[in-house]
Design a protein around this motif. Sequence first.
Motif, short mmCIF file in Angstrom:
data_model
loop_
_atom_site.label_atom_id
_atom_site.label_comp_id
_atom_site.label_asym_id
_atom_site.label_seq_id
_atom_site.Cartn_x
_atom_site.Cartn_y
_atom_site.Cartn_z
N ASN A 163 -30.74 -3.51 53.84
CA ASN A 163 -32.13 -3.32 54.23
C ASN A 163 -32.90 -2.85 53.00
O ASN A 163 -32.65 -1.77 52.48
CB ASN A 163 -32.22 -2.28 55.36
N LYS A 164 -33.82 -3.67 52.52
CA LYS A 164 -34.59 -3.35 51.32
C LYS A 164 -35.90 -2.63 51.63
O LYS A 164 -36.69 -2.38 50.73
CB LYS A 164 -34.87 -4.63 50.53
N GLY A 165 -36.13 -2.33 52.90
CA GLY A 165 -37.25 -1.48 53.25
C GLY A 165 -38.40 -2.20 53.93
O GLY A 165 -38.46 -3.43 54.01
N LEU A 166 -39.31 -1.39 54.42
CA LEU A 166 -40.51 -1.87 55.10
C LEU A 166 -41.45 -2.48 54.07
O LEU A 166 -41.77 -1.85 53.06
CB LEU A 166 -41.18 -0.71 55.83
N SER A 192 -43.92 -4.38 48.90
CA SER A 192 -42.79 -3.45 48.92
C SER A 192 -43.18 -2.04 48.54
O SER A 192 -42.46 -1.08 48.85
CB SER A 192 -41.68 -3.96 48.00
N ASN A 193 -44.33 -1.87 47.87
CA ASN A 193 -44.77 -0.54 47.44
C ASN A 193 -45.58 0.18 48.50
O ASN A 193 -45.84 1.37 48.37
CB ASN A 193 -45.59 -0.64 46.16
N GLY A 194 -46.03 -0.52 49.51
CA GLY A 194 -46.83 0.11 50.55
C GLY A 194 -48.31 -0.07 50.31
O GLY A 194 -48.76 -0.55 49.27
N SER A 195 -49.09 0.32 51.31
CA SER A 195 -50.53 0.14 51.26
C SER A 195 -51.17 1.09 52.25
O SER A 195 -50.56 1.52 53.23
CB SER A 195 -50.89 -1.31 51.64
N GLN A 252 -40.19 5.34 54.74
CA GLN A 252 -40.63 3.96 54.85
C GLN A 252 -41.92 3.85 55.65
O GLN A 252 -42.85 3.14 55.26
CB GLN A 252 -39.53 3.12 55.51
N LEU A 253 -42.01 4.56 56.76
CA LEU A 253 -43.21 4.48 57.58
C LEU A 253 -44.44 4.98 56.84
O LEU A 253 -45.52 4.38 56.91
CB LEU A 253 -43.02 5.29 58.87
N SER A 254 -44.29 6.05 56.09
CA SER A 254 -45.44 6.65 55.41
C SER A 254 -46.01 5.75 54.34
O SER A 254 -47.17 5.88 53.95
CB SER A 254 -45.06 8.01 54.81
#
Length: 939
Positions: free
Chosen positions: A39-42, A118-121, A403-405
Amino acid sequence: MVLPVHFFARGWALAALIAVLPVQAQVQAVTIGGVTFSNKGLVGAGRIAHDKKDRYGETFGSLSGLALDVRAWSRNASGSTFSGTLYAQPDRGYVKSGVTTNYRSRTNRLTFTFKPDSNGSSNQDQLALTLADTTILTEADGTPLTGMDASATASGTRAGFPKLPQAFNGRISLDAEGLVLLPDGTFFICDEYGPYLYRFSASGVLLGAIRPPEALIPKRSNVDSFSSDNPATLQPAASPSDPTAGRANNKGLEGLAVSADGRTLYALIQAATRQDTSSGQNRFARMLRYDITSPASLALTGEWVLPLPLFTANPQDVAEAHELLVLDSRRFLVLAHDGNGRGATVTKSTYRAVLVYDIFSATDIHGGVYDSASSPLAVNGVLANNITPATSGVLVDMTDSAQLSKFGLNNSANDDSNTLSSAWESLALAPALDAANPDDYFLFIGNDNNFSTNGGFQDSGSYNASPNIDSMILAYRVTLPGTPTIPSIITPPSNTTVAVNQSATLSVVASGSPAPSYQWSRNGTAIVGATSASLAITNAGAADVASYTVTLTNANGSVTSAAVALAVTGANIPTITAQPVSPTVAIGSTAVFSVTATNTLSYQWRLNGVNISSSTTGATGPTLVLVGATAAQAGVYSVVVTNGTNNVTSQSATLTIVAATDVGRLSNLSVLTDITATVPNFTLGTVVAVGSDANGKKPLVVRAVGPSLGALGVPNTIADPKVDLLAGQTVVATNDNWGGVTEIRNAMASVGAFSFASDTTKDAAIYSPSLPPRDYTVSVSGVGGATGTVIAEIYDATPIGTFTSATPRLINVSVLKQINANGFITLGFTIGGSTAKTVLIRAIGPGLAAVGVPTSATVADPQLTLFNSASAVIATNDNWGGDAALTTTMTRVSAFGGFSGASKDAMLLVTLQPGGYTARASDTGPGSGLVIVEAYEVP
């Protein structure tokens, strides 16, 4: 819902999210059966607003099941954005205080784009989801299935079906959960009530039902009893509340998956059956396997025990199963959770995960004693010693706060709109289309928001349910080695232009497990020996100017690339700029094939490679018209275009002819335009044609919408429109303010019209349930001199599933309107039914002189642009050119003529698949003047 899709689309704002610092994804891994999955993440999220309405005006609701159309999944040229189609399954509808309603079962089709991050937003918009269509699920006679709880004491009987869960109103009860799409367009749905497996046609008609082993069938007093003890109003409650054997209440078949080759179906029960449950411990769920190679004759071929996760010590709480995906013949993904989250009493989840299960060493119990309710497979929480269960490990921990944050989400006791909801019930898997990481996929996880919204509408009534919970999809990137898939195109071939006598190369980059084979085709015909990822063409000349595709095939299926063109410069060669398309039409109707080409002197259409006689309309022109299509005319069509020196053959298009009662037809008509001080009203004309029943009547919904358009984000809408419906010069119905009238509200919902903003808006609406066939005029004006943008609409309100050849139908729509410089008129229409329909669309300016309008008062040079529901241009015309096929068709549909083929009027003759379309008329000048815009059914 018929809206001019090219000009506005409803969006929905998300609450501002707290910005977070990018978090590098941490790879999590689990090894099962000697294979390591990662699993490479959200990498993204998307929402559908809690108050979103579906095509029928009812609350969109849940994502209890998801199915990705893998053949429509693609990546853009830069590799940063993907697009695709998801089929979403809502369950039984909104349930208040345990009471079910007569919610019509349905599926929703979503189109979406996906830009992983992959870095989030700080935004949850990586998945941009658009509702494209809603399909009501019906029996063969058109009766909808219902979400209403099944009777506790009676079953339904249908010829060729097992005993069925049936509500007290006589409809089949369906609490739909899992959804799988088959290559032929049919689909399976699993059910909580039965618990059954149902197969439906692509248009939502029930084809068959699978009754699972008796150990799963709910029993009260040793008799089938399909109630979940959530009775509808006036329906008696079940006694006892829970069945004594079989599935527990609301814990039926929850997960559904199909193998990559579409031949094997798997279904997973949510928790242990009643006989396998002891002291509240319901850990030992069953997974069933069916051979569906022949859908009409299905066979149970396997059954295994999947121990569900225990996440507390004393008492041992069980995370129940909510969805299933096939990795290969022994490994599966299972979504399991504790049921806590937003909308539940406890908003922080202790356990919410996707696990990998392996049945390689597990005991296959199908066909044995445990398929009888009298032989429990577990007693006091202990599995029988002759059964070896599946093994499992966690792949995705959905409670991982890091991951969620990344996307502003949380799993928290401090409930807010970014707290994950309680019910996560659907999975879909899409290849990452990454040549460097061929085992990578995007795992989409969808929630069931339980129809929770303050702005709900269902079963002809409003409701208010708190809290507001959006439907949501989370996207994780995962590595799943060895997972079989059908081929996918990573980089498609592209249009190529070379000089005459030079070399050209077409190529494709693809993935698939096992690796696919290749077959290139020219104009639909396979090229001998062209079986590699590249196609080399040497000394290119006129014979090579063609349309090329490549088909990728492995054991799981095939996919064919979009056609690309090879152009050769420096030679006197015709060029095809728009290829014919493949329609499916009802027997006896009209089918049209069209081609657009340059540097062309003549045309010759072919059927199955044989020239079509010139006696067929358009056989030697750009538009071929087949009137009264017969079974003998089904086949492969192409056209050879020539300039006297060289010729080019179009790509092939297949005509499919079917016997259908639910035939293609004009069903919804609309015009979006402005009312101004100088043009204070306009009229919209239509004709209701008689069907084979000379005494038949037509129900219509007619609307003039202004204020509710403003609520959808359309600027400068009229504040107070008024609508009149006239037969000739006689007003047969009129309305100023609709006033929330129940009959009108129900009629609008039945035709899928978008809901008005409130009962007190000054929008105008009419429902006329029984209009005789004839011509009608809809007149729209502003009350008290009101001006602004308005949409006028006419909906065919014939009940779903009742349309036959005897039913009167709408056969045309027209609007005459002044347009100003740089202005336009938008005409929207829907092709209803299950087959394609041919329509003639016209924008007439100079040609109005034939009916007495001075040329000086008309638009000098109108042009037409036709859009589909995705706002893509599918056809255009500037000057009609006197085409013989158009002239003949105008006579057939009784459209006024009398103007020269050299006039600058615009026309399109097209065969369109069911769906929504928009025709825009403007002046190429730009100039101003009168123009009439029309759409005619071509019988």
